[in-house]
Scaffold this motif. Structure first.
Motif, short mmCIF file in Angstrom:
data_model
loop_
_atom_site.label_atom_id
_atom_site.label_comp_id
_atom_site.label_asym_id
_atom_site.label_seq_id
_atom_site.Cartn_x
_atom_site.Cartn_y
_atom_site.Cartn_z
N ARG A 112 -56.22 -23.06 76.06
CA ARG A 112 -56.48 -23.95 74.93
C ARG A 112 -57.86 -23.71 74.31
N ASP A 113 -58.80 -23.20 75.13
CA ASP A 113 -60.11 -22.83 74.58
C ASP A 113 -60.02 -21.64 73.63
N HIS A 114 -59.02 -20.79 73.84
CA HIS A 114 -58.98 -19.52 73.12
C HIS A 114 -57.84 -19.37 72.13
N THR A 115 -56.96 -20.34 72.05
CA THR A 115 -55.83 -20.18 71.15
C THR A 115 -55.69 -21.37 70.21
N ASP A 116 -54.82 -21.20 69.26
CA ASP A 116 -54.54 -22.22 68.26
C ASP A 116 -53.81 -23.40 68.89
N ALA A 117 -54.01 -24.58 68.31
CA ALA A 117 -53.40 -25.79 68.85
C ALA A 117 -51.88 -25.71 68.82
N ASN A 118 -51.33 -24.90 67.93
CA ASN A 118 -49.87 -24.81 67.80
C ASN A 118 -49.23 -23.78 68.72
N VAL A 119 -50.01 -23.18 69.61
CA VAL A 119 -49.43 -22.16 70.48
C VAL A 119 -48.32 -22.79 71.33
N VAL A 120 -47.22 -22.06 71.48
CA VAL A 120 -46.09 -22.55 72.26
C VAL A 120 -46.28 -22.11 73.71
N ILE A 121 -46.29 -23.08 74.63
CA ILE A 121 -46.58 -22.78 76.03
C ILE A 121 -45.39 -23.13 76.90
N MET A 122 -45.03 -22.22 77.78
CA MET A 122 -44.01 -22.52 78.78
C MET A 122 -44.61 -22.37 80.17
N LEU A 123 -44.41 -23.40 80.98
CA LEU A 123 -44.79 -23.32 82.39
C LEU A 123 -43.65 -22.65 83.13
N VAL A 124 -43.96 -21.59 83.86
CA VAL A 124 -42.92 -20.80 84.53
C VAL A 124 -43.16 -20.79 86.03
N GLY A 125 -42.21 -21.35 86.77
CA GLY A 125 -42.27 -21.30 88.23
C GLY A 125 -41.46 -20.11 88.72
N ASN A 126 -42.16 -19.04 89.09
CA ASN A 126 -41.47 -17.80 89.46
C ASN A 126 -41.18 -17.75 90.97
N LYS A 127 -40.35 -16.79 91.36
CA LYS A 127 -39.92 -16.56 92.75
C LYS A 127 -38.94 -17.64 93.21
N ALA A 128 -38.13 -18.14 92.27
CA ALA A 128 -37.18 -19.21 92.58
C ALA A 128 -36.10 -18.74 93.56
N ASP A 129 -35.97 -17.42 93.76
CA ASP A 129 -35.00 -16.91 94.73
C ASP A 129 -35.42 -17.24 96.16
N LEU A 130 -36.70 -17.50 96.39
CA LEU A 130 -37.20 -17.77 97.75
C LEU A 130 -37.06 -19.26 98.07
N ARG A 131 -35.81 -19.71 98.13
CA ARG A 131 -35.54 -21.15 98.26
C ARG A 131 -36.13 -21.74 99.54
N HIS A 132 -36.04 -20.97 100.62
CA HIS A 132 -36.48 -21.48 101.91
C HIS A 132 -38.01 -21.57 102.01
N LEU A 133 -38.71 -20.97 101.07
CA LEU A 133 -40.17 -20.99 101.12
C LEU A 133 -40.78 -21.90 100.05
N ARG A 134 -39.92 -22.66 99.37
CA ARG A 134 -40.41 -23.48 98.25
C ARG A 134 -41.54 -24.41 98.68
N ALA A 135 -42.62 -24.43 97.91
CA ALA A 135 -43.76 -25.31 98.18
C ALA A 135 -44.06 -26.21 97.00
N VAL A 136 -43.47 -25.92 95.84
CA VAL A 136 -43.70 -26.75 94.65
C VAL A 136 -42.37 -27.37 94.23
N PRO A 137 -42.19 -28.68 94.46
CA PRO A 137 -40.94 -29.31 94.03
C PRO A 137 -40.74 -29.16 92.53
N THR A 138 -39.49 -28.94 92.14
CA THR A 138 -39.18 -28.76 90.73
C THR A 138 -39.64 -29.95 89.89
N GLU A 139 -39.40 -31.15 90.41
CA GLU A 139 -39.72 -32.34 89.64
C GLU A 139 -41.23 -32.50 89.42
#
Lengths: 217, 174
Positions: A112-139
């Motif tokens: 946000r310091d370096h881009t325009d206020a209208n920049v489109v941002i997606m939060l991406v939780g990668n490595k979703a295939d590693l179900r047994h190692l999940r440490a960040v709940p989806t919710e």
């Protein structure tokens, strides 16, 4: 062919940046989307890489210019040039390492310091295939993304889950933002708090240049 | 007659190696004070004066700020050499980012381009302060240089890229 003409035809060029901690899978997300490749070797990105791929949105050809950089501090350079002109960002964390999700806030601030206020941002939780190692709940991640006005998706660069969808969704939303701006009739450049001006419509729309057949140089 | 820096007033300006750490219109991390956006800073001067100053083989120094101006004129010259052959803004951006990753020598170290221009650091702290300032001012210069070296549509501005072939003050650029 003129030396400086685009090597392929497109209606819009959108610059997107990938950011996030080292080792969350930014480079593999990029290679999966642009070349449908995944590398098991985990080599750190040094400096920057970019790749392009074109997609279709509403009968327009959108050329995505996707930038990938190091998450490690010692390999990071010239944040201003990296972010300059970006209209979208994928903020990547690793669902098996909670610390990478905790650091999302710091990355978001830098973005946000370096881009325009209208920049489109997606939060991406990668490595979703590693179900047994999940440490960040989806919710937990979904709630954070809603609070911060970001889109959200969990992906796996390894098995290609949601990778196409994540990039395509961001590109579509960028196009929607631009279309909305065009409909408002506001041709004015959007003013940045830091005093810089980015006019996404004029800068990225090369239709006029292509139709005139001009060749710079 | 070379163009000189207007930052001649040194009142209250922190120095490192005899170089004033002048304010920058920048939100890049570093030791430089923040200048107001509507003012000209040393980077603006360096870019504005570059295409005139690069032709001179001698540069009479009128103030310590001129030393920084010389350094930045040299840096712009180096950066333009990296941009030579980069036919799109994207490729140019990648080249300039990679330049930014390289180690930054300070006076007394191998690779510092102008021996004798700045005084030697008297301590490790002074050396690191100057290195951090140079890193910051170089990064700010790079970002603005991309804006003038490439047109809005991402194609090179030949009037700028042509200066990649100039050699500034006979300093050999590797």
């Amino acid at each position: 062919m003129g030396a400086y003409r685009a090597d392929d035809d497109y209606d819009y060029l959108f610059k997107l940046v990938l950011i996030g901690d080292s080792g969350v899978g930014k480079s593999n997300l990029l290679s999966r989307f642009t070349r449908n490749e995944f590398s098991i070797e985990s080599k750190s990105t040094i400096g920057v890489e970019f790749a392009t791929r074109s997609v279709h949105v509403d009968e327009k050809i959108i050329k995505a210019q996707l930038w990938d950089t190091a998450g490690q501090e010692r390999y990071r350079a010239i944040t201003s040039a990296y972010y300059r002109g970006a209209v979208g960002a994928l903020l990547v964390y690793d669902i098996t390492r909670h610390i990478t999700f905790e650091n999302v806030e710091r990355w978001l601030k830098e973005l946000r310091d370096h881009t325009d206020a209208n920049v489109v941002i997606m939060l991406v939780g990668n490595k979703a295939d590693l179900r047994h190692l999940r440490a960040v709940p989806t919710e937990e991640a979904r709630s954070f993304s809603e609070r911060e006005n970001m889109f959200f998706m969990e992906t796996s660069a390894l098995d290609a889950t949601n990778v196409e969808q994540a990039f395509t969704h961001v590109l579509t939303q960028i196009y929607r933002v631009m279309s909305r701006k065009a409909l408002d009739g506001t041709g004015d450049p959007m003013s940045l708090p830091k005093g810089q001006t980015i006019d996404i419509g004029n800068k990225d729309d090369v239709t006029a240049v292509k139709s005139s057949g001009c060749c710079s140089g | 007659m070379v163009y000189h820096s207007s930052f001649v007033d040194e009142e209250g300006v922190t120095k490192a190696c005899g170089c004033p750490l002048l304010p920058l219109k920048s939100h890049i991390k570093g030791p430089a004070p923040v200048s107001e956006q509507d003012k000209t800073d040393i980077v603006d001067e360096a870019i504005t004066f570059f295409r005139a100053n690069v032709f001179f083989t001698n540069f009479d120094i009128k103030s310590p700020a001129d030393k920084l101006l010389i350094y930045l004129t040299f840096y712009i010259n180096v950066a333009l050499k990296r941009l030579e052959g980069c036919r799109t803004l994207a490729v140019g951006t990648k080249a300039i980012i990679n330049l930014g990753l390289e180690d930054i020598p300070v006076p007394g170290e191998t690779g510092f381009p102008f021996p004798g221009l700045f005084s030697l650091p008297q301590s490790q702290d002074e050396a690191e302060l100057f290195r951090n300032y140079l890193k910051q001012v170089r990064e700010e210069t790079s970002g603005r240089l991309l804006s003038v070296a490439y047109r809005a549509n991402g194609t090179p501005n030949k009037w700028w890229l042509a200066f990649a072939k100039r050699k500034f003050m006979n300093v050999v650029v590797l």
